[in-house]
Design an enzyme around this catalytic site. Structure first.
Site, mmCIF file in Angstrom:
data_model
loop_
_atom_site.group_PDB
_atom_site.id
_atom_site.type_symbol
_atom_site.label_atom_id
_atom_site.label_comp_id
_atom_site.label_asym_id
_atom_site.label_seq_id
_atom_site.Cartn_x
_atom_site.Cartn_y
_atom_site.Cartn_z
ATOM 1 N N LYS A 164 0.843 -1.199 0.000
ATOM 2 C CA LYS A 164 0.000 0.000 0.000
ATOM 3 C C LYS A 164 0.882 1.253 0.000
ATOM 4 O O LYS A 164 1.448 1.633 1.012
ATOM 5 C CB LYS A 164 -0.909 0.044 1.236
ATOM 6 C CG LYS A 164 -2.012 1.088 1.045
ATOM 7 C CD LYS A 164 -2.512 1.690 2.336
ATOM 8 C CE LYS A 164 -1.828 2.967 2.726
ATOM 9 N NZ LYS A 164 -1.908 4.093 1.795
ATOM 10 N N CYS A 174 13.211 10.691 7.465
ATOM 11 C CA CYS A 174 13.222 10.241 8.870
ATOM 12 C C CYS A 174 14.624 10.295 9.454
ATOM 13 O O CYS A 174 14.785 10.335 10.661
ATOM 14 C CB CYS A 174 12.619 8.846 8.979
ATOM 15 S SG CYS A 174 13.295 7.697 7.799
ATOM 16 N N GLU A 199 9.370 15.873 15.400
ATOM 17 C CA GLU A 199 9.861 15.684 14.035
ATOM 18 C C GLU A 199 9.161 16.699 13.124
ATOM 19 O O GLU A 199 7.965 16.589 12.877
ATOM 20 C CB GLU A 199 9.554 14.260 13.576
ATOM 21 C CG GLU A 199 10.148 13.947 12.227
ATOM 22 C CD GLU A 199 9.912 12.517 11.789
ATOM 23 O OE1 GLU A 199 8.792 12.009 11.965
ATOM 24 O OE2 GLU A 199 10.856 11.910 11.262
ATOM 25 N N GLU A 244 9.308 1.277 11.054
ATOM 26 C CA GLU A 244 10.378 2.246 10.808
ATOM 27 C C GLU A 244 9.697 3.606 10.895
ATOM 28 O O GLU A 244 8.943 3.990 10.011
ATOM 29 C CB GLU A 244 10.974 1.969 9.430
ATOM 30 C CG GLU A 244 12.376 2.511 9.291
ATOM 31 C CD GLU A 244 12.351 3.959 8.888
ATOM 32 O OE1 GLU A 244 12.424 4.820 9.809
ATOM 33 O OE2 GLU A 244 12.240 4.244 7.705
HETATM 34 P P1 NDP Z 1 1.594 8.367 8.108
HETATM 35 O O1 NDP Z 1 2.239 7.561 9.155
HETATM 36 O O2 NDP Z 1 0.216 8.849 8.308
HETATM 37 O O3 NDP Z 1 1.600 7.561 6.706
HETATM 38 C C1 NDP Z 1 2.442 6.479 6.393
HETATM 39 C C2 NDP Z 1 1.621 5.395 5.689
HETATM 40 O O4 NDP Z 1 0.672 4.857 6.616
HETATM 41 C C3 NDP Z 1 0.809 5.892 4.497
HETATM 42 O O5 NDP Z 1 0.775 4.893 3.498
HETATM 43 C C4 NDP Z 1 -0.566 6.098 5.110
HETATM 44 O O6 NDP Z 1 -1.616 6.030 4.199
HETATM 45 C C5 NDP Z 1 -0.621 4.917 6.060
HETATM 46 N N1 NDP Z 1 -1.616 5.091 7.125
HETATM 47 C C6 NDP Z 1 -2.118 6.231 7.643
HETATM 48 N N2 NDP Z 1 -3.029 5.954 8.592
HETATM 49 C C7 NDP Z 1 -3.110 4.612 8.680
HETATM 50 C C8 NDP Z 1 -3.881 3.718 9.469
HETATM 51 N N3 NDP Z 1 -4.749 4.145 10.380
HETATM 52 N N4 NDP Z 1 -3.694 2.393 9.285
HETATM 53 C C9 NDP Z 1 -2.819 1.935 8.377
HETATM 54 N N5 NDP Z 1 -2.084 2.730 7.589
HETATM 55 C C10 NDP Z 1 -2.204 4.054 7.737
HETATM 56 O O7 NDP Z 1 2.526 9.551 7.800
HETATM 57 P P2 NDP Z 1 2.098 10.895 7.066
HETATM 58 O O8 NDP Z 1 2.231 10.619 5.659
HETATM 59 O O9 NDP Z 1 0.762 11.439 7.493
HETATM 60 O O10 NDP Z 1 3.163 11.869 7.646
HETATM 61 C C11 NDP Z 1 2.986 12.424 8.948
HETATM 62 C C12 NDP Z 1 4.291 12.539 9.650
HETATM 63 O O11 NDP Z 1 4.864 11.236 9.787
HETATM 64 C C13 NDP Z 1 5.344 13.309 8.913
HETATM 65 O O12 NDP Z 1 5.175 14.656 9.073
HETATM 66 C C14 NDP Z 1 6.573 12.758 9.543
HETATM 67 O O13 NDP Z 1 6.800 13.368 10.763
HETATM 68 C C15 NDP Z 1 6.253 11.312 9.748
HETATM 69 N N6 NDP Z 1 6.712 10.443 8.672
HETATM 70 C C16 NDP Z 1 7.801 9.694 8.854
HETATM 71 C C17 NDP Z 1 8.283 8.908 7.843
HETATM 72 C C18 NDP Z 1 9.476 8.103 7.985
HETATM 73 O O14 NDP Z 1 10.147 7.843 6.992
HETATM 74 N N7 NDP Z 1 9.786 7.619 9.165
HETATM 75 C C19 NDP Z 1 7.648 8.869 6.537
HETATM 76 C C20 NDP Z 1 6.465 9.663 6.446
HETATM 77 C C21 NDP Z 1 6.034 10.405 7.485
HETATM 78 P P3 NDP Z 1 -2.152 7.315 3.396
HETATM 79 O O15 NDP Z 1 -1.319 8.470 3.758
HETATM 80 O O16 NDP Z 1 -2.002 6.893 2.007
HETATM 81 O O17 NDP Z 1 -3.581 7.477 3.791
#
Ligand code: NDP
Length: 451
Positions: free
Chosen positions: A153, A262, A353, A228
């Protein structure tokens, strides 16, 4: 329901896609489950050959993949090419790893004891928008090498490269149903994968907040998880370091991918005796970062991913004085300037972050103070130490609670080395041979040799 995919550098639509719901998620899991027995039975050399063919197809289509990623994420094209290069290397590496991840024989009385590495079954891979193709490959490579089938996904904002990769998977000869890409909302299809009884494991990269939801949801079916998550990594500059070199490379350690990384070294800890010198040099170097159109060959930083995310990043620095603020194009796009603030480790900008091009520079007294500040965070993903004293470098890397550290460098990720966090940055390791442990179970078998 459809989903409009936007180019963050122009705010123009790139694609209109059908969004999957729970029913489609269930169908994808069923396809992966159906494909599993045959895929796990593929002979190791053949599975390796298929993964190698996929790696080669990624290389052959590298420019197209890089352009897709550059437009969808707003990444500078040069960086996107580098990332696609890594994707190919990841598949090459795990092609080579298929027959090098094996069990043991263990001395036991009355017979022979041995272990086998068994695949888990169907695995759900949930990836974020910051490095869509790279992070997908870090999970797909070991998952497929171990004999699992996959439902991947991608993030809603950035599904395009995963969809193209799924076509290359089929072109490589990997059978239908082994890799299934599901475009839809995390809260709907992601959540369904977490709950689904036929999904054996979730490999997740994203926010710590959603990581908690994954862990909580997985408890119901005792799913395996690797998480992660976020980071707030320290870049520690000691007075005996090559301050010029540390300052020249510091912008790329925090502003790369517009800070949406990250591993961003977003807390820069500088020993007081060299603080002013470092800050001056860091400002100068940041002023030279080329921000603008991601399709230009010399661009080093593009926009943020969305207007919503830009508002979140701005909330950290709009009301505080800046030690430096860069420039951004005036055209459409979710631009945010490189921003440097002087801070203490208690400030919100140093604790959370930000995930944008914002660096917090924090002074420290001595080695003990540096280690204390570096560890004063709920996160523990990455970081750097700059010093010419080898013994100090080793003392400090051992003392910092973080999964990935570099000395006199700012690298975090290599195909062959383990990557993952301590503390609330998650657990489990991606990349290298360690990742295979997260996509297999150890089975212990005893065979009696008694007559
Ligand atoms: P999220 O954790 O929301 O998104 C990461 C993935 O998880 C996406 O594919 C998202 O789907 C999915 N997701 C969201 N909610 C759920 C749920 N309830 N159950 C299962 N899967 C879910 O990160 P964001 O994209 O909203 O980013 C927010 C913050 O997260 C950033 O500002 C940053 O601080 C951090 N982040 C950290 C990352 C890293 O590499 N460690 C990467 C990205 C974000 P979808 O968005 O498609 O709905």
């Amino acid at each position: 329901m459809t989903l409009t995919v936007i180019d963050p550098a122009t705010e123009e639509p790139l694609a209109e896609l059908e969004q999957a719901g729970v029913e489609e998620a269930d169908e994808a899991v069923a396809r992966a489950k159906g494909a599993y027995p045959a895929w796990r039975a593929v002979a190791p050399a053949d599975r390796a050959r298929l993964l190698r063919r996929l790696a080669t197809l990624v290389e052959e289509n590298a420019e197209e993949l890089a352009r897709i990623e550059s437009h969808n994420v707003g990444k500078p094209i040069a960086g996107a090419r580098g990332e696609v290069g890594m994707v190919a290397q990841v598949f090459h590496f795990y092609a080579g790893a298929v027959d090098k991840h094996f069990g043991e024989t263990i001395p036991a009385a009355g017979g022979e004891a041995m272990t086998f590495r068994e695949p888990l079954g169907v695995v759900g891979l949930i990836v974020p928008w910051n490095f869509p193709l790279n992070i997908s490959s870090w999970k797909l490579g070991p998952a497929l090498a171990c004999g699992n089938t996959v439902v991947l996904k991608p993030a809603e904002l950035t599904p395009l490269s995963a969809l193209r990769l799924a076509e290359l998977v089929l072109e490589a000869g990997i059978p239908e149903g082994v890799v299934n890409v599901l475009v839809g909302k995390g809260s709907v299809v992601g959540q369904r994968l977490i709950e689904h009884p036929d999904v054996a494991k979730i490999g997740f990269t994203g926010s710590t907040e959603v990581g908690r939801l994954v862990m909580r949801g997985a408890a119901e079916t005792i799913k395996r998880v690797t998480l992660e998550l976020g980071g707030k990594s320290a870049n520690v500059i000691f007075e005996d370091a090559d301050v010029e070199k540390a300052a020249a490379s510091a912008p790329y350690a925090v502003f790369d991918n517009a800070g949406q990384d990250c591993c961003a070294r977003s807390r820069i800890l500088v020993q007081k005796s060299v603080y002013d010198e470092f800050l001056d040099r860091f400002r100068d170097a940041t002023g030279r970062v080329k921000v603008g159109d991601p399709s230009r060959e010399d661009t080093e930083m593009g926009p943020l991913i969305s207007a919503e995310h830009r508002a979140k990043v701005a909330s950290y620095v709009d009301a505080v004085p800046h030690a430096f603020r860069g420039e951004v194009p005036e055209s459409a796009g979710f631009w945010f300037p490189c921003t440097i603030v002087e801070a203490t480790n208690d400030d919100r900008v140093a604790r959370e972050e930000v995930f944008g091009p914002v660096a917090a520079v924090i002074p420290f007294e001595d080695e003990a103070d540096a280690v204390r500040i570096a560890n004063d965070t709920p996160y523990g993903l990455s970081g750097s130490i700059w010093t010419r004293d080898g013994a100090r470098a080793l003392r400090v890397v051992r003392a910092i609670e973080s999964g990935v550290l570099s000395v006199n460098a700012n690298t975090s990720v290599r195909v062959q080395t383990p990557f993952g966090g301590f503390k609330q940055s998650g657990f489990g390791r991606e990349l290298g041979m360690h990742a295979l442990d997260g996509y297999s179970e150890v089975k212990s078998v005893f065979v009696s040799t008694e007559e």
